[in-house]
Design an enzyme around this catalytic site. Structure first.
Site, PDB file in Angstrom:
ATOM      1  CE  LYS A 111      -4.536  -1.330   1.273  1.00 40.32           C
ATOM      2  NZ  LYS A 111      -5.774  -1.349   1.794  1.00 40.32           N
ATOM      3  CE  LYS A 194      -7.172  -6.589  -2.170  1.00 36.04           C
ATOM      4  NZ  LYS A 194      -7.813  -6.593  -0.796  1.00 36.04           N
ATOM      5  CE  LYS A 197     -14.032  -1.406   0.537  1.00 37.01           C
ATOM      6  NZ  LYS A 197     -12.907  -1.407   1.350  1.00 37.01           N
TER       7      LYS A 197
HETATM    8  N1  AQP Z   1     -11.031  -9.239  -3.933  1.00 37.59           N
HETATM    9  C1  AQP Z   1     -11.371  -9.570  -2.742  1.00 37.59           C
HETATM   10  N2  AQP Z   1     -11.632 -11.024  -2.900  1.00 37.59           N
HETATM   11  C2  AQP Z   1     -12.071 -11.510  -1.542  1.00 37.59           C
HETATM   12  N3  AQP Z   1     -12.146 -10.818  -0.405  1.00 37.59           N
HETATM   13  C3  AQP Z   1     -11.874  -9.506  -0.601  1.00 37.59           C
HETATM   14  N4  AQP Z   1     -11.930  -8.686   0.424  1.00 37.59           N
HETATM   15  C4  AQP Z   1     -11.603  -7.633  -0.078  1.00 37.59           C
HETATM   16  N5  AQP Z   1     -11.237  -7.637  -1.453  1.00 37.59           N
HETATM   17  C5  AQP Z   1     -11.418  -8.997  -1.837  1.00 37.59           C
HETATM   18  C6  AQP Z   1     -12.444  -8.856   1.709  1.00 37.59           C
HETATM   19  O1  AQP Z   1     -13.286  -8.033   2.185  1.00 37.59           O
HETATM   20  C7  AQP Z   1     -13.093  -7.385   3.485  1.00 37.59           C
HETATM   21  C8  AQP Z   1     -13.203  -6.039   3.598  1.00 37.59           C
HETATM   22  O2  AQP Z   1     -11.839  -5.557   3.091  1.00 37.59           O
HETATM   23  P1  AQP Z   1     -11.289  -4.059   3.338  1.00 37.59           P
HETATM   24  O3  AQP Z   1     -12.466  -2.990   3.391  1.00 37.59           O
HETATM   25  O4  AQP Z   1     -10.619  -4.062   4.720  1.00 37.59           O
HETATM   26  O5  AQP Z   1     -10.409  -3.653   2.376  1.00 37.59           O
HETATM   27  P2  AQP Z   1      -9.368  -4.176   1.570  1.00 37.59           P
HETATM   28  O6  AQP Z   1      -8.975  -5.817   2.055  1.00 37.59           O
HETATM   29  O7  AQP Z   1      -8.243  -3.602   1.256  1.00 37.59           O
HETATM   30  O8  AQP Z   1     -10.119  -4.710   0.272  1.00 37.59           O
HETATM   31  P3  AQP Z   1     -10.230  -3.393  -0.929  1.00 37.59           P
HETATM   32  O9  AQP Z   1     -11.663  -3.867  -1.617  1.00 37.59           O
HETATM   33  O10 AQP Z   1      -9.116  -4.076  -1.944  1.00 37.59           O
HETATM   34  O11 AQP Z   1     -10.300  -2.058  -0.423  1.00 37.59           O
HETATM   35  P4  AQP Z   1      -9.246  -1.051  -0.828  1.00 37.59           P
HETATM   36  O12 AQP Z   1      -9.068  -0.715  -2.271  1.00 37.59           O
HETATM   37  O13 AQP Z   1      -9.661   0.047  -0.190  1.00 37.59           O
HETATM   38  O14 AQP Z   1      -7.774  -1.594  -0.180  1.00 37.59           O
HETATM   39  C9  AQP Z   1     -11.790  -8.035   4.061  1.00 37.59           C
HETATM   40  O15 AQP Z   1     -12.283  -9.239   4.732  1.00 37.59           O
HETATM   41  C10 AQP Z   1     -11.221  -8.568   2.710  1.00 37.59           C
HETATM   42  O16 AQP Z   1     -10.314  -9.727   2.981  1.00 37.59           O
END
Ligand code: AQP
Length: 341
Positions: A111, A194, A197
């Site tokens: 990140k 992955k 968001k």
């Molecule tokens: N691509 C994914 N596949 C399966 N699970 C996923 N999670 C996130 N992306 C995937 C799961 O969603 C939960 C919440 O995630 P988060 O909000 O803590 O953020 P993150 O893991 O960093 O996910 P994002 O969506 O990619 O957000 P950004 O872009 O803001 O970093 C977790 O349980 C995660 O495992």
């Protein structure tokens, strides 16, 4: 009773990965655990968030939980910043965790990117806050995606070190719960990344609020490859071998999404679509995704027009969370040696 804590960051664009990898699993965990589901806004601000957008995203995540079937009257749904104990315990854990432990966290490296000098201190200390989230409630189990496994290990190390340093058994050592077929949903445009968001292109993900037309367009335009779909002979001991996945990441990602949405084992899905064209498979996948996400998206849209209801859920959830946390935080402060009134 075993207790679960889990959270989603309000960083916008909630997607199918968040649903299949997290929220949908939480819905089934409600039966067997006492659950706290948190919109982790303190975590979100470890990278810049526009304040108005943060408020909107916080409500959106809460609405997604409710619309997906989380029962906020039986379990606790709240946003993290309403319970000051998270930040308070995180400070204590900043003094328990070692720099060397945090230096090993791969998510910080990903990140922070190349210029880690410009990353916030909060992004670096993020895993200590996550440990506080769980241990503030003496959480015993944590549903985690693959990407959070290392952070949960750190939580376990912090709990252990706190207990050892003070010669107490205050904190349980929380266990990971890795659930569901789709622990990692990949981008629709690049099967090696992955679904996320924060990815700038909206075409990489299916958002939980996408309507049928958007879902159809995104699935139709999802990257595929020139071959026909593989059959069950691609499996080795019931699983897709890593080499096969690496050779056809997009195909296996779409098949994995289908398996998760249909709640079928991969073997059954490969049997069903062996030798099929992507065009046929994508049409069936679209129908399935629309059927699964449509009602949830509609309910999220309805709740978005009624922020008072969502705010009330978060307020009541926070009150109940504070009540669970208060005696635990008192116990911790006493162990550490802080004078209390
Ligand atoms: N691509 C994914 N596949 C399966 N699970 C996923 N999670 C996130 N992306 C995937 C799961 O969603 C939960 C919440 O995630 P988060 O909000 O803590 O953020 P993150 O893991 O960093 O996910 P994002 O969506 O990619 O957000 P950004 O872009 O803001 O970093 C977790 O349980 C995660 O495992």
């Amino acid at each position: 009773m075993n207790r679960i804590f889990s959270g989603v960051q309000p960083t916008g664009n909630l997607h199918l990965g968040n649903y299949l990898g997290a929220i949908r699993n939480w819905v089934s965990l409600q039966r067997d655990y006492e659950c706290l589901f948190c919109v982790v806004d303190l975590h979100a601000i470890t990278v810049w968030q526009d304040p108005a957008q943060l408020r909107a995203s916080t409500r959106e995540v809460a609405a997604a939980m409710i619309a997906s079937g989380i029962d906020a009257s039986k379990h606790i749904v709240f946003n993290q910043s309403q319970v000051s104990g998270h930040a308070e315990l995180a400070w204590i854990f900043n003094c328990v965790a070692r720099l060397g432990w945090l230096d090993r966290m791969t998510q910080f490296k990903e990140k922070a990117g190349k210029d880690k000098e410009r990353a916030s201190v909060g992004l670096y200390a993020y895993p200590n806050l996550m440990a506080a989230d769980i241990l503030l409630y003496k959480g015993t189990h944590v549903p985690v995606g693959e990407d959070q496994k290392q952070h949960l290990e750190l939580t376990r190390d912090i709990a252990q070190k706190f207990n050892n340093d003070f010669g107490v058994e205050v904190f349980p050592i929380p266990q990971p719960l890795i659930l569901g077929a789709a622990t990692r949903v990949m981008s629709l445009r690049d099967g090696t990344r992955k679904m996320s968001k924060s990815e700038p292109s909206d075409m990489t993900r299916i958002n939980m609020t996408d309507g049928p037309d958007d879902i159809a367009k995104k699935v139709r335009k999802a990257t595929s490859d020139p071959d026909l779909l593989p059959g069950p002979d691609a499996l080795d001991a019931g699983a897709v071998p890593e080499a096969a996945r690496q050779a056809r990441p997009e195909a296996y990602n779409l098949l994995g999404i289908y398996a998760a949405l249909a709640d079928k084992p991969m073997a059954a899905v490969l049997e069903e679509f062996a030798g099929a064209q992507f065009s046929h498979f994508k049409a069936v996948l679209t129908d399935l995704a629309v059927a699964a996400l449509g009602p949830i998206g509609q309910e999220m849209t309805r709740l978005a027009a009624d922020p008072g209801t969502v705010d009330a859920v978060l307020r009541e959830g926070a009150e109940r969370a504070r009540a669970v946390a208060a005696p635990i935080l008192d116990e911790v402060y006493d162990v550490v040696g802080f004078l209390r009134p």
